[in-house]
Design a protein around this motif. Structure first.
Motif, PDB file in Angstrom:
ATOM      1  N   TRP A  22      31.243   0.363  20.667  1.00 59.01           N
ATOM      2  CA  TRP A  22      32.330  -0.465  21.042  1.00 59.01           C
ATOM      3  C   TRP A  22      33.085   0.195  21.951  1.00 59.01           C
ATOM      4  CZ3 TRP A  22      32.290  -5.573  19.969  1.00 59.01           C
ATOM      5  CH2 TRP A  22      31.121  -6.200  18.942  1.00 59.01           C
ATOM      6  N   CYS A  72      25.508  -0.562  18.485  1.00 58.82           N
ATOM      7  CA  CYS A  72      26.312  -1.458  18.100  1.00 58.82           C
ATOM      8  C   CYS A  72      26.116  -2.731  18.996  1.00 58.82           C
ATOM      9  CB  CYS A  72      28.078  -0.881  18.297  1.00 58.82           C
ATOM     10  SG  CYS A  72      28.561   0.124  17.001  1.00 58.82           S
ATOM     11  N   ARG A  76      31.090  -9.516  12.847  1.00 59.61           N
ATOM     12  CA  ARG A  76      30.394 -10.438  12.076  1.00 59.61           C
ATOM     13  C   ARG A  76      31.398 -11.361  11.277  1.00 59.61           C
ATOM     14  NH1 ARG A  76      26.130  -9.913   7.199  1.00 59.61           N
ATOM     15  NH2 ARG A  76      27.845  -8.906   6.316  1.00 59.61           N
ATOM     16  N   CYS A  91      28.676   0.621   9.554  1.00 56.41           N
ATOM     17  CA  CYS A  91      29.667   0.395  10.750  1.00 56.41           C
ATOM     18  C   CYS A  91      30.681  -0.586  10.369  1.00 56.41           C
ATOM     19  CB  CYS A  91      28.513   0.019  11.900  1.00 56.41           C
ATOM     20  SG  CYS A  91      29.714  -0.269  13.475  1.00 56.41           S
ATOM     21  N   SER A 112      25.278  -6.374  17.536  1.00 58.54           N
ATOM     22  CA  SER A 112      26.148  -7.382  17.852  1.00 58.54           C
ATOM     23  C   SER A 112      25.488  -8.484  18.435  1.00 58.54           C
ATOM     24  CB  SER A 112      27.338  -7.055  18.747  1.00 58.54           C
ATOM     25  OG  SER A 112      26.844  -6.680  20.026  1.00 58.54           O
ATOM     26  N   LYS A 164      37.263  -1.460  19.259  1.00 60.94           N
ATOM     27  CA  LYS A 164      36.509  -1.928  17.821  1.00 60.94           C
ATOM     28  C   LYS A 164      37.095  -2.998  17.303  1.00 60.94           C
ATOM     29  CE  LYS A 164      34.664   2.497  16.324  1.00 60.94           C
ATOM     30  NZ  LYS A 164      34.864   3.787  15.517  1.00 60.94           N
ATOM     31  N   CYS A 179      31.090  -3.361  13.394  1.00 63.18           N
ATOM     32  CA  CYS A 179      30.104  -4.414  13.552  1.00 63.18           C
ATOM     33  C   CYS A 179      30.341  -5.496  12.316  1.00 63.18           C
ATOM     34  CB  CYS A 179      28.740  -4.000  13.570  1.00 63.18           C
ATOM     35  SG  CYS A 179      28.429  -3.314  15.181  1.00 63.18           S
TER      36      CYS A 179
END
Lengths: 185, 85
Positions: free
Chosen positions: A101, B4, B41, B34, B8, A104, B37
């Protein structure tokens, strides 16, 4: 026959209009959807007594809503929305080269307080309106109309992979827009 | 190991299709480690809840009516369509 239409509009017009508006987010398109529903209902009067008139009309309306979204999407070839390297290049805004990312995701929740909640929802609504037109159309079908993915692919004549990529992009854009515009009180 | 970016994508796709056993395992492993992530979600879930609320708010808003001029237009359109047949 057109007296039927009068009755239907008197009894169910507001309901049908709201149903369409909730899914199309555009007053003119919602009016069109109701009109097309009336024309179709009059043309092939397939009403059978075992469901209510409202259920029958709503069933027709659902198809008309999909027709309208499909027209929006078909105005341009689907490849224009997906970009050539959709799975990779176009997500550069969100990830670095190693797939991490860039920014983030932040944590935020649905506000409990009614006023704050309605502010949150209006930010979300505004973010949705900002999506590119075609991306918005497929996103609305999937996440607002809650149409099955399989049916979306069939109706729009796209592959499941195309649909996943487009939905991913729409959701990524939306949640980013929320992050930038929703300031927690 | 999933990146990531891949995670995702799987999280988004899990809303549209059932993930394979292998994908699920990979995703779970990634989510265990993580935080970013996980927040992603949650953001998606919140997005869907919000969209549903917006939809039902409009559906249940008794102040929203089919505009009278639209209604008149529709009736007229149906009439002229029938006459032309």
């Amino acid at each position: 026959m057109s007296s039927n239409v009068n009755d239907w509009l008197n009894d169910h017009g507001d309901y049908l209009y709201r149903f369409a508006l909730a899914r199309l987010k555009d007053t003119h398109q919602a009016e069109d959807a109701v009109q097309e529903t009336m024309l179709a209902a009059i043309k092939n009067n397939s009403f059978e007594g075992d469901s209510s008139i409202r259920t029958w009309l709503t069933g027709i309306l659902k198809h008309k809503i999909i027709d309208i979204q499909r027209k929006l999407i078909r105005e341009q070839p689907i490849s224009d929305i997906i970009d050539l390297d959709a799975s990779d290049e176009s997500m550069d805004d969100f990830f670095d080269k190693t797939g991490h990312w860039l920014d983030k995701p932040q944590s935020f929740d649905m506000p409990d307080h009614a006023l704050e909640q309605s502010q949150f929802l209006s930010v979300l609504d505004a973010c949705m309106q900002k999506l590119p037109k075609k991306l918005k159309a497929i996103f609305m079908l999937r996440d607002v109309h809650e149409m099955e993915n399989e049916n979306i692919c069939k109706e729009l004549d796209i592959t499941p992979t195309n649909a996943w990529v487009m939905l991913y992009r729409a959701r990524m854009g939306l949640r980013k827009c929320l992050e930038m515009n929703w300031v927690k009180g | 190991m999933l990146t990531c970016k891949q995670a995702s994508q799987l999280i988004s796709q899990s809303l549209d299709r059932p993930l394979s056993w292998y994908e699920l395992m990979q995703l779970r492993l990634h989510l265990m480690m993580c935080g970013a992530c996980n927040r992603f979600r949650k953001q998606l879930n919140l997005l869907l809840i919000g969209l549903r609320k917006i939809r039902t708010n409009i559906e249940n808003n008794s102040a929203i009516h089919l505009p009278l001029d639209a209604k008149a237009r529709i009736v007229e359109k149906v009439r002229s369509d029938q006459q032309s047949q």
